[in-house]
Design a protein around this motif. Structure first.
Motif, short mmCIF file in Angstrom:
data_model
loop_
_atom_site.label_atom_id
_atom_site.label_comp_id
_atom_site.label_asym_id
_atom_site.label_seq_id
_atom_site.Cartn_x
_atom_site.Cartn_y
_atom_site.Cartn_z
N TYR A 178 -1.39 -12.16 4.42
CA TYR A 178 -1.01 -12.11 3.01
C TYR A 178 -2.29 -12.18 2.19
N ILE A 179 -2.37 -11.34 1.19
CA ILE A 179 -3.51 -11.36 0.27
C ILE A 179 -2.96 -11.73 -1.09
N PHE A 180 -3.42 -12.85 -1.61
CA PHE A 180 -3.00 -13.30 -2.94
C PHE A 180 -4.19 -13.16 -3.87
N CYS A 181 -3.92 -12.75 -5.08
CA CYS A 181 -4.99 -12.68 -6.08
C CYS A 181 -4.41 -13.00 -7.45
N SER A 182 -5.28 -13.35 -8.36
CA SER A 182 -4.83 -13.61 -9.72
C SER A 182 -4.46 -12.29 -10.38
N ASP A 183 -3.95 -12.37 -11.56
CA ASP A 183 -3.56 -11.14 -12.26
C ASP A 183 -4.72 -10.52 -13.04
N SER A 184 -5.94 -11.04 -12.88
CA SER A 184 -7.08 -10.40 -13.53
C SER A 184 -7.40 -9.10 -12.79
N ASP A 185 -7.86 -8.11 -13.52
CA ASP A 185 -8.18 -6.82 -12.91
C ASP A 185 -9.29 -6.96 -11.87
N ARG A 186 -10.32 -7.77 -12.17
CA ARG A 186 -11.44 -7.87 -11.23
C ARG A 186 -11.00 -8.47 -9.90
N ALA A 187 -10.08 -9.42 -9.93
CA ALA A 187 -9.56 -10.01 -8.69
C ALA A 187 -8.63 -9.01 -7.99
N TYR A 188 -7.81 -8.32 -8.75
CA TYR A 188 -6.86 -7.38 -8.16
C TYR A 188 -7.57 -6.20 -7.51
N TYR A 189 -8.59 -5.64 -8.15
CA TYR A 189 -9.31 -4.51 -7.55
C TYR A 189 -9.99 -4.93 -6.26
N TRP A 211 -9.14 -3.42 -2.49
CA TRP A 211 -10.13 -2.88 -1.54
C TRP A 211 -9.92 -3.50 -0.18
N ILE A 212 -9.73 -4.82 -0.14
CA ILE A 212 -9.52 -5.52 1.13
C ILE A 212 -8.23 -5.01 1.78
N HIS A 213 -7.16 -4.95 1.02
CA HIS A 213 -5.86 -4.50 1.52
C HIS A 213 -5.97 -3.09 2.11
N SER A 214 -6.55 -2.19 1.38
CA SER A 214 -6.69 -0.81 1.81
C SER A 214 -7.55 -0.70 3.07
N HIS A 215 -8.65 -1.43 3.10
CA HIS A 215 -9.55 -1.37 4.25
C HIS A 215 -8.90 -1.96 5.50
N LEU A 216 -8.17 -3.05 5.34
CA LEU A 216 -7.44 -3.62 6.48
C LEU A 216 -6.47 -2.60 7.06
N SER A 217 -5.75 -1.91 6.20
CA SER A 217 -4.75 -0.95 6.64
C SER A 217 -5.38 0.31 7.22
N ASN A 218 -6.29 0.93 6.47
CA ASN A 218 -6.84 2.22 6.86
C ASN A 218 -7.83 2.16 8.03
N GLU A 219 -8.64 1.14 8.07
CA GLU A 219 -9.69 1.06 9.09
C GLU A 219 -9.33 0.19 10.28
N HIS A 220 -8.53 -0.85 10.05
CA HIS A 220 -8.25 -1.80 11.12
C HIS A 220 -6.77 -1.80 11.54
N HIS A 221 -5.96 -1.02 10.85
CA HIS A 221 -4.53 -0.91 11.17
C HIS A 221 -3.84 -2.28 11.17
N ILE A 222 -4.25 -3.10 10.21
CA ILE A 222 -3.63 -4.41 10.00
C ILE A 222 -2.82 -4.33 8.72
N GLN A 223 -1.53 -4.56 8.85
CA GLN A 223 -0.67 -4.53 7.68
C GLN A 223 -0.75 -5.88 6.96
N ALA A 224 -0.92 -5.81 5.68
CA ALA A 224 -1.03 -7.02 4.87
C ALA A 224 -0.12 -6.88 3.66
N ASP A 225 0.31 -7.99 3.17
CA ASP A 225 1.16 -8.03 1.98
C ASP A 225 0.27 -8.48 0.82
N LEU A 226 0.12 -7.62 -0.18
CA LEU A 226 -0.72 -7.92 -1.34
C LEU A 226 0.15 -8.45 -2.46
N ARG A 227 -0.17 -9.64 -2.94
CA ARG A 227 0.62 -10.27 -4.00
C ARG A 227 -0.29 -10.69 -5.15
N ARG A 228 0.03 -10.18 -6.32
CA ARG A 228 -0.71 -10.50 -7.55
C ARG A 228 0.10 -11.54 -8.32
#
Length: 111
Positions: free
Chosen positions: A59-70, A74-91
């Protein structure tokens, strides 16, 4: 009993950080090149098997600020695309930084 791991990362370097300004809830763009650095850090975390075992939900949690969300995206996308690890992103606003009132936007020298 197996305990889950908690990995805490700060958002990538923003313009306010680079300019040595108090940000609080103010938004500022992330600096160029930090997507690549974030991806490299994600690679390091994935290689450290003790941090993210393949059988553990991520699970990836971040604040609702744009800088934290972006950064989290990046982490979410890289985990999925490069490492084939599914993660749940929650803002969530529950992780929002405290407002700094009239100090926001001032340099630390001005404060």
């Amino acid at each position: 009993m197996t305990l889950n791991k908690l990995v805490v990362l700060r958002h990538a370097l923003s313009g306010g950080n680079k300019e040595n300004r108090v940000q609080g809830q103010s938004e500022s763009e992330l600096q160029r090149g930090y997507k690549t650095k974030t991806e490299r850090l994600t690679d390091t975390i994935v290689r450290e098997e003790r941090l993210i075992p393949r059988t553990t939900p991520v699970y990836i949690f971040c604040s609702d600020s744009d800088r934290a969300y972006y950064t989290a995206q990046w982490i979410h996308s890289h985990l999925s695309n490069e490492h084939h690890i599914q993660a749940d992103l929650r803002r969530t606003e529950l992780l929002k930084e405290r407002g700094q009132g009239i100090l926001e936007g001032l340099s630390y020298e001005q404060v």
